[in-house]
Motif scaffolding. Structure first.
Motif, short mmCIF file in Angstrom:
data_model
loop_
_atom_site.label_atom_id
_atom_site.label_comp_id
_atom_site.label_asym_id
_atom_site.label_seq_id
_atom_site.Cartn_x
_atom_site.Cartn_y
_atom_site.Cartn_z
N MET A 1 0.85 -1.19 0.00
CA MET A 1 0.00 0.00 0.00
C MET A 1 0.89 1.24 0.00
SD MET A 1 -3.28 0.53 2.31
CE MET A 1 -4.31 1.90 2.14
N ASN A 2 0.47 2.26 -0.73
CA ASN A 2 1.30 3.44 -0.89
C ASN A 2 1.06 4.52 0.15
OD1 ASN A 2 -1.09 4.60 -1.63
ND2 ASN A 2 -0.65 4.64 -3.81
N GLY A 3 0.17 4.32 1.10
CA GLY A 3 -0.08 5.29 2.15
C GLY A 3 -1.08 6.36 1.79
N LYS A 4 -1.53 6.41 0.54
CA LYS A 4 -2.52 7.41 0.13
C LYS A 4 -3.92 6.97 0.57
CE LYS A 4 -0.22 8.99 -4.07
NZ LYS A 4 -0.38 9.16 -5.53
N ARG A 5 -4.74 7.94 0.81
CA ARG A 5 -6.14 7.66 1.09
C ARG A 5 -6.81 7.18 -0.19
NH1 ARG A 5 -8.58 12.26 5.02
NH2 ARG A 5 -7.29 11.68 6.78
N ARG A 6 -7.85 6.42 -0.04
CA ARG A 6 -8.64 5.96 -1.18
C ARG A 6 -9.98 6.66 -1.13
NH1 ARG A 6 -7.44 -0.52 -1.48
NH2 ARG A 6 -5.28 -0.27 -2.13
N ILE A 7 -10.35 7.23 -2.26
CA ILE A 7 -11.63 7.91 -2.37
C ILE A 7 -12.43 7.21 -3.46
CG2 ILE A 7 -12.78 10.07 -2.96
CD1 ILE A 7 -10.28 11.51 -1.90
N PHE A 8 -13.66 6.85 -3.12
CA PHE A 8 -14.55 6.18 -4.07
C PHE A 8 -15.70 7.13 -4.40
CE2 PHE A 8 -12.31 2.99 -1.71
CZ PHE A 8 -11.97 2.04 -2.67
N ILE A 9 -15.93 7.34 -5.70
CA ILE A 9 -16.95 8.28 -6.15
C ILE A 9 -17.95 7.52 -7.04
CG2 ILE A 9 -17.39 10.39 -7.46
CD1 ILE A 9 -14.51 11.22 -6.80
N ASP A 10 -19.22 7.70 -6.77
CA ASP A 10 -20.26 7.07 -7.57
C ASP A 10 -20.38 7.80 -8.91
OD1 ASP A 10 -22.34 5.38 -8.28
OD2 ASP A 10 -23.85 6.59 -7.26
N ALA A 45 -14.26 18.88 -9.29
CA ALA A 45 -13.78 18.39 -8.00
C ALA A 45 -12.94 17.13 -8.18
CB ALA A 45 -14.95 18.13 -7.06
N LEU A 46 -13.39 16.25 -9.06
CA LEU A 46 -12.65 15.02 -9.33
C LEU A 46 -11.28 15.34 -9.92
CD1 LEU A 46 -12.37 11.95 -9.60
CD2 LEU A 46 -13.58 12.14 -11.78
N ASN A 47 -11.23 16.24 -10.88
CA ASN A 47 -9.96 16.63 -11.48
C ASN A 47 -9.03 17.28 -10.45
OD1 ASN A 47 -10.17 15.68 -14.15
ND2 ASN A 47 -11.57 17.36 -14.62
N TYR A 48 -9.60 18.03 -9.53
CA TYR A 48 -8.80 18.63 -8.46
C TYR A 48 -8.15 17.53 -7.62
CZ TYR A 48 -7.49 21.08 -4.22
OH TYR A 48 -6.79 21.58 -3.15
N LEU A 49 -8.94 16.54 -7.24
CA LEU A 49 -8.40 15.43 -6.45
C LEU A 49 -7.29 14.71 -7.20
CD1 LEU A 49 -11.67 13.83 -5.02
CD2 LEU A 49 -9.88 15.00 -3.72
N LEU A 50 -7.51 14.48 -8.49
CA LEU A 50 -6.49 13.80 -9.28
C LEU A 50 -5.22 14.64 -9.41
CD1 LEU A 50 -8.82 12.33 -12.05
CD2 LEU A 50 -7.69 11.07 -10.20
N ASP A 51 -5.37 15.94 -9.59
CA ASP A 51 -4.20 16.83 -9.72
C ASP A 51 -3.38 16.89 -8.43
OD1 ASP A 51 -4.88 17.43 -12.32
OD2 ASP A 51 -5.81 19.35 -11.84
N ALA A 54 -2.92 13.23 -3.95
CA ALA A 54 -2.84 12.90 -2.53
C ALA A 54 -3.69 11.69 -2.17
CB ALA A 54 -3.29 14.10 -1.71
N ALA A 55 -4.45 11.20 -3.16
CA ALA A 55 -5.34 10.08 -2.89
C ALA A 55 -5.48 9.24 -4.15
CB ALA A 55 -6.71 10.59 -2.45
N GLU A 56 -5.82 7.98 -3.93
CA GLU A 56 -6.19 7.12 -5.04
C GLU A 56 -7.69 7.31 -5.23
OE1 GLU A 56 -3.77 3.13 -5.15
OE2 GLU A 56 -4.59 3.47 -3.14
#
Length: 81
Positions: A1-10, A45-51, A54-56
């Motif tokens: 595991m890489n230590g990043k948080r995982r975020i799941f979006i519907d 918001a999704l693109n911000y998270l990806l940029d 800090a999270a998967e």
């Protein structure tokens, strides 16, 4: 595991508009899922998270067994677009 948080979006109703009250016939119409309209604020918001890197980020979506093959293909094509 890489230590990043995982975020799941519907997907349906979150990343894209979902047509509430759609009939099974409508859901089986070719192009139904591919043609769903994006929700711009959620995509931003999704693109911000990806940029931030800090999270998967994972997109979740379900499909009905009766339309599984077509729906999965269309939803994946929608996400690729």
């Amino acid at each position: 595991m890489n230590g990043k948080r995982r975020i799941f979006i519907d997907m349906d109703g979150v990343l894209c508009e979902f047509k509430e009250g759609s009939t099974m016939d409508e859901l089986q119409t070719p192009g139904y899922f591919y043609g769903l309209l994006p929700r711009p604020a959620m995509l931003e918001a999704l693109n911000y998270l990806l940029d931030q890197d800090a999270a998967e980020v994972f997109v979740l979506s379900s499909v009905l067994p009766a339309i599984e093959t077509a729906a999965i293909r269309e939803k994946n094509d929608w996400l690729d677009k």
